[in-house]
Design a protein around this motif. Structure first.
Motif, PDB file in Angstrom:
ATOM      1  N   VAL A  94       0.942  -1.441   0.288  1.00 21.03           N
ATOM      2  CA  VAL A  94       0.025  -0.309  -0.013  1.00 21.03           C
ATOM      3  C   VAL A  94       0.549   0.728   0.232  1.00 21.03           C
ATOM      4  N   GLY A  95       1.808   1.214   0.872  1.00 19.35           N
ATOM      5  CA  GLY A  95       2.571   2.714   0.860  1.00 19.35           C
ATOM      6  C   GLY A  95       3.376   3.153  -0.576  1.00 19.35           C
ATOM      7  N   ALA A  96       4.196   1.565  -0.944  1.00 17.35           N
ATOM      8  CA  ALA A  96       4.908   1.544  -2.411  1.00 17.35           C
ATOM      9  C   ALA A  96       3.553   2.198  -3.371  1.00 17.35           C
ATOM     10  N   LEU A  97       2.759   1.495  -3.281  1.00 12.38           N
ATOM     11  CA  LEU A  97       1.799   2.387  -4.698  1.00 12.38           C
ATOM     12  C   LEU A  97       1.623   3.525  -4.463  1.00 12.38           C
ATOM     13  N   VAL A  98       1.308   4.318  -3.431  1.00 13.58           N
ATOM     14  CA  VAL A  98       0.944   5.901  -2.933  1.00 13.58           C
ATOM     15  C   VAL A  98       2.286   6.627  -3.004  1.00 13.58           C
ATOM     16  N   LEU A  99       3.000   6.374  -2.829  1.00  9.61           N
ATOM     17  CA  LEU A  99       4.516   6.935  -2.958  1.00  9.61           C
ATOM     18  C   LEU A  99       4.659   7.049  -4.362  1.00  9.61           C
ATOM     19  N   ALA A 100       4.893   5.935  -5.040  1.00  9.26           N
ATOM     20  CA  ALA A 100       5.134   5.496  -6.597  1.00  9.26           C
ATOM     21  C   ALA A 100       4.033   6.528  -7.194  1.00  9.26           C
ATOM     22  N   ALA A 101       3.378   6.350  -6.615  1.00  5.89           N
ATOM     23  CA  ALA A 101       1.564   7.289  -7.742  1.00  5.89           C
ATOM     24  C   ALA A 101       2.458   8.927  -7.248  1.00  5.89           C
ATOM     25  N   VAL A 222      11.642   1.556  -4.468  1.00  5.13           N
ATOM     26  CA  VAL A 222      10.470   1.848  -5.090  1.00  5.13           C
ATOM     27  C   VAL A 222      10.533   2.863  -5.868  1.00  5.13           C
ATOM     28  N   LEU A 223      10.962   4.089  -6.443  1.00  4.79           N
ATOM     29  CA  LEU A 223      10.871   4.873  -6.895  1.00  4.79           C
ATOM     30  C   LEU A 223      11.709   4.574  -7.546  1.00  4.79           C
ATOM     31  N   VAL A 224      13.425   3.862  -8.263  1.00  7.92           N
ATOM     32  CA  VAL A 224      13.592   3.671  -9.456  1.00  7.92           C
ATOM     33  C   VAL A 224      12.668   2.349  -9.975  1.00  7.92           C
ATOM     34  N   ILE A 225      11.766   1.305  -9.093  1.00  9.97           N
ATOM     35  CA  ILE A 225      10.989   0.300 -10.060  1.00  9.97           C
ATOM     36  C   ILE A 225      10.022   0.837 -10.094  1.00  9.97           C
ATOM     37  N   ALA A 226       9.369   2.075  -9.794  1.00  6.00           N
ATOM     38  CA  ALA A 226       7.987   3.294 -10.374  1.00  6.00           C
ATOM     39  C   ALA A 226       8.403   3.805 -11.785  1.00  6.00           C
ATOM     40  N   LEU A 227       9.635   4.398 -11.588  1.00  5.17           N
ATOM     41  CA  LEU A 227      10.313   4.683 -13.441  1.00  5.17           C
ATOM     42  C   LEU A 227      10.178   4.259 -13.780  1.00  5.17           C
ATOM     43  N   SER A 251       6.754  -2.990 -16.462  1.00  5.15           N
ATOM     44  CA  SER A 251       5.120  -2.905 -16.054  1.00  5.15           C
ATOM     45  C   SER A 251       4.389  -4.034 -16.385  1.00  5.15           C
ATOM     46  N   ALA A 252       4.597  -5.051 -17.771  1.00  8.93           N
ATOM     47  CA  ALA A 252       3.755  -5.596 -17.256  1.00  8.93           C
ATOM     48  C   ALA A 252       3.985  -7.193 -16.327  1.00  8.93           C
ATOM     49  N   LEU A 253       5.023  -6.999 -15.835  1.00  5.56           N
ATOM     50  CA  LEU A 253       5.592  -7.837 -14.687  1.00  5.56           C
ATOM     51  C   LEU A 253       4.429  -7.256 -13.824  1.00  5.56           C
ATOM     52  N   CYS A 254       4.838  -5.778 -13.267  1.00  2.00           N
ATOM     53  CA  CYS A 254       4.318  -5.411 -11.637  1.00  2.00           C
ATOM     54  C   CYS A 254       2.412  -5.748 -12.095  1.00  2.00           C
ATOM     55  N   ALA A 255       1.978  -5.542 -13.082  1.00  2.00           N
ATOM     56  CA  ALA A 255       0.919  -5.947 -13.664  1.00  2.00           C
ATOM     57  C   ALA A 255       0.119  -7.270 -13.165  1.00  2.00           C
TER      58      ALA A 255
END
Length: 558
Positions: A94-101, A222-227, A251-255
Motif C-alpha cells: 500500500v505504501g509503495a503504490l501511494v508513494l510511487a503514484a 520503490v522509486l527506481v521500480i516506479a520509474l 510494467s507487465a510483470l508488476c501488473a
C-alpha cells in the motif's frame, strides 16, 4: 523558451512533492497496519499506537527487536527472548503504490523529457523526508506487551495441580538446582505451573540504525521500480532505451504480481465468509496477504522452499503447510503440498497464466517498428501520414499521434520487424525482469521467527518458524519462465493484431477524444511554454482551451 530537459530546478516544488508523497504513503501504511492489528485483536494485549509504528517500520525494511524479562515469585534467571524477521507486505505494498503514484504524477508536468538533475533532486528529497519519518517511528515504536501464561495453550497452566508430574528430573540435575527447586515432592513442577499461570511482560523496540538504512534502500528501490514501470513518465535525455525496452516488461510483470495479490485477497474474502472469525482472516489478509499470494506464485513456478516450524507458531500456518512443516527442516514443493491437498496443483496453472498475461502485456506495449519510433519524442509528425500531423482545416493534431497512433493503425506496416524478431524483443526483457524479480520475491516473503522462555537454561516453552525460498533456482527459473512467457505473449499479440498497439511515448497521456497521445501540459490554459506544467519547447503546438477534435475518418463504403 526553456530548452527541453533543462528546466530550472525549484527546491520548493521538490519539497512539496516529497511532503505529499511521503505524507500520503505513511498515512496509507499507518491506516492499513492499524486496521489489520485491530482486526487481529492485537490491541487487547498492548497499545495499538506503538505496535502500528513497529509494523510500519517492519514494512519498510526496518528492524524490530523484541526483548523482555520475566520474574515470577522471586525466581532469578528468568529470560524471555524472541526474534522476528518478517515483512508485512500488505502494509508495504500500500505504501509503495501511494508513494510511487504521487511521485510519478509530479514528474509528468515536465512534458516528454526531464533533466537528470531535476530527477535526482526530486528523488533525493523524497528519500530524505522518508528517512526523517522512519526516525520518528523508531522513537515511537517501543512498548511492552503483557500476556497471561494461562492462555498460552497446551502448557502446564491448562492442567490441574494433580496432573503435574511429581518427579522426573534426571539423576544429578536436582543437586545442581537451588534448594527446593529440585525437590521430588513437586517443587520444580509447582514452580513451572506458577510460572505459566503468571503474567509475563515482553517488550519490543525499533532498532534505529538498521531501520534507517533499510528504509533508505526501500524508498530508493520503490522509486527506481516506479520509474521503470511507469510508461508515461518522462525520462532524462539519452535514457530512451529504458522506455522502449525495459518499461514494457517491468510494467507487465508488476501488473501480473498485482493480479496475484488480487486473487489472494479474493480467496481471503471467500474464506472469511464461511469462518467463525472473519475479522481475523481480514486482518491477516491486510497485513500479509501479498506474502501468501507471492509465495503461492513462486511455488506454482516450481521454486522450492525449505523450512521448519515448532510450538504455537505452527497454528499460524495455512493448510496444508501446517501439516508439512515439522521441527526438522523440510523441503517444500508444490508436489509435496499436493500430496496433502490436491488443490495445491491449481497454483501451477494460476502462476503460468499470470506470467502469460505479463508476456501479452509486454508485447502490446513494446514498439514493433524497427527503429523504435513509437517511443520517440512526442510532437514530431510523420511525413505523409494522414492525420498524424494535422487535422481537418489545417489545425495541428494532438502531439504524439505520429508515434503510438500511427503504429496502432498499421502494426504490421513498413518498417515493422518480423514475428520472430519481435518475439525475441519481448522475450529477452521479460526474462531479465522475471529473473531479477523472483529472487527479490523469495527474499521479501521469507519468514524467520522464534520465541522462548527459559529458566536456568531449561526451556519452559518455545516456538519457532523458518521459511525461505531458493534464490538461485528462482533466478534460473525466472529467466526460463520469463523468456517463454514473453515469446508466447508476442505470438498471441501478433496473431490478434494488437502487437505494439499500446506503445507510448514518455511524458504523454491518452488523448481524451482521438485516443492518441499528447504531452502532459500541452493543452493547459495560458501561453505555450510558460508556467509549470506546460509543454516544453518542441513538444506540441500552442495551447488550446479545449483539445482539438480527432481527424475525420473516411466515409464508410456503401
Amino acid at each position: 523558451m526553456r530548452a527541453e530537459g533543462n528546466r530550472g530546478i525549484r527546491p520548493a516544488d521538490a519539497l512539496l512533492t516529497a511532503v505529499a508523497a511521503v505524507g500520503w504513503a505513511f498515512v496509507a501504511m499507518t491506516g492499513t497496519a492499524a486496521l489489520a492489528l485491530h482486526l487481529l485483536e492485537a490491541d487487547a494485549v498492548g497499545s495499538l499506537g506503538p505496535m502500528t509504528a513497529a509494523a510500519v517500520v517492519l514494512a519498510v525494511n526496518g528492524r524490530v527487536v523484541p526483548a523482555g524479562d520475566v520474574g515470577v515469585f522471586g525466581l532469578e534467571g528468568g529470560r524471555a527472548a524472541a526474534s522476528v524477521d518478517i515483512t508485512p507486505l500488505g502494509v508495504a505494498l500500500v505504501g509503495a503504490l501511494v508513494l510511487a503514484a504521487v511521485f510519478l504524477r509530479s514528474l509528468r508536468g515536465a512534458g516528454g523529457v526531464i533533466g537528470a538533475g531535476e530527477l535526482a533532486v526530486r528523488a533525493g528529497a523524497v528519500v530524505a523526508l522518508f528517512l526523517a519519518v522512519v526516525g520518528g517511528l523508531s522513537w515511537a515504536g517501543h512498548d511492552t506487551v503483557t500476556f497471561d501464561g494461562a492462555e498460552l495453550g497446551d502448557l502446564a497452566g491448562d492442567l490441574p495441580d494433580s496432573a503435574l508430574p511429581d518427579s522426573g528430573l534426571p539423576e544429578g540435575i536436582a543437586e545442581l538446582l537451588p534448594e527446593g527447586l529440585g525437590d521430588l515432592g513437586g517443587g520444580l513442577a509447582a514452580r513451572l505451573a506458577d510460572l505459566v499461570r503468571a503474567e509475563a511482560s515482553v517488550g519490543f523496540r525499533v532498532d534505529t540504525g538498521p531501520s534507517l538504512l533499510g528504509g533508505a534502500l526501500w524508498a530508493a528501490g520503490v522509486l527506481v521500480i516506479a520509474l521503470l514501470a511507469s510508461r508515461r513518465t518522462p525520462l532524462p535525455p539519452g535514457w530512451e532505451v529504458l522506455h522502449r525496452v525495459v518499461r514494457p516488461a517491468v510494467s507487465a510483470l508488476c501488473a501480473a504480481l498485482l493480479l496475484a495479490v488480487g486473487a489472494g485477497l479474493a480467496a481471503a474474502v471467500w474464506a472469511a465468509a464461511g469462518d467463525e472469525h472473519p475479522a481475523r482472516i481480514a486482518g491477516t489478509a491486510l497485513l500479509v496477504g501479498p506474502n501468501g499470494a507471492w509465495t503461492g506464485m513462486l511455488l506454482g513456478l516450481f521454486v522450492p522452499w525449505t523450512g521448519w516450524a515448532s510450538g504455537a507458531l505452527v497454528r499460524l500456518l495455512p493448510a496444508p503447510l501446517d501439516r508439512l512443516l515439522t521441527a526438522s527442516e523440510e523441503t517444500i514443493t508444490v508436489g509435496r503440498l499436493a500430496e496433502l491437498d490436491g488443490r495445491a496443483w491449481l497454483l501451477v496453472p494460476a502462476a503460468v497464466l499470470a506470467l502469460l498475461c505479463a508476456g501479452a502485456l509486454t508485447a502490446v506495449r513494446t514498439p514493433r517498428d524497427a527503429t523504435g519510433a513509437s517511443g520517440s519524442r512526442t510532437g514530431t509528425p510523420a511525413a505523409g501520414a494522414r492525420g498524424a500531423g494535422a487535422s481537418a482545416g489545417g489545425r495541428p493534431a494532438a502531439p504524439g499521434t505520429s508515434g503510438p497512433a500511427a503504429a496502432r493503425h498499421a502494426p504490421g506496416g513498413a518498417g515493422s520487424v518480423g514475428t520472430a524478431a519481435f518475439a525475441v524483443r519481448c522475450a529477452v526483457p521479460l526474462a531479465v525482469a522475471t529473473g531479477l524479480g523472483l529472487p527479490l520475491l523469495t527474499w521479501l516473503t521469507g519468514v524467520s521467527a522464534n520465541a522462548s522462555l527459559s529458566i536456568f537454561g531449561f526451556d519452559a516453552f518455545g516456538a519457532g518458524l523458518e521459511l525461505g525460498g531458493n534464490a538461485g533456482l528462482a533466478l534460473l527459473l525466472g529467466v526460463v519462465w520469463g523468456a517463454a512467457a514473453g515469446a508466447a505473449g508476442a505470438l498471441l499479440a501478433g496473431a490478434a493484431g494488437v502487437a505494439g498497439r499500446r506503445a507510448s511515448a514518455p511524458g504523454t497521456a491518452p488523448h481524451p477524444r482521438s485516443g492518441g497521445a499528447y504531452a502532459y501540459g500541452a493543452y493547459d490554459r495560458g501561453p505555450a511554454g510558460t508556467g509549470p506544467g506546460t509543454a516544453p519547447s518542441g513538444t506540441g503546438p500552442d495551447a488550446y482551451p479545449e483539445p482539438p477534435p480527432p481527424p475525420p475518418y473516411p466515409p464508410a463504403a456503401h
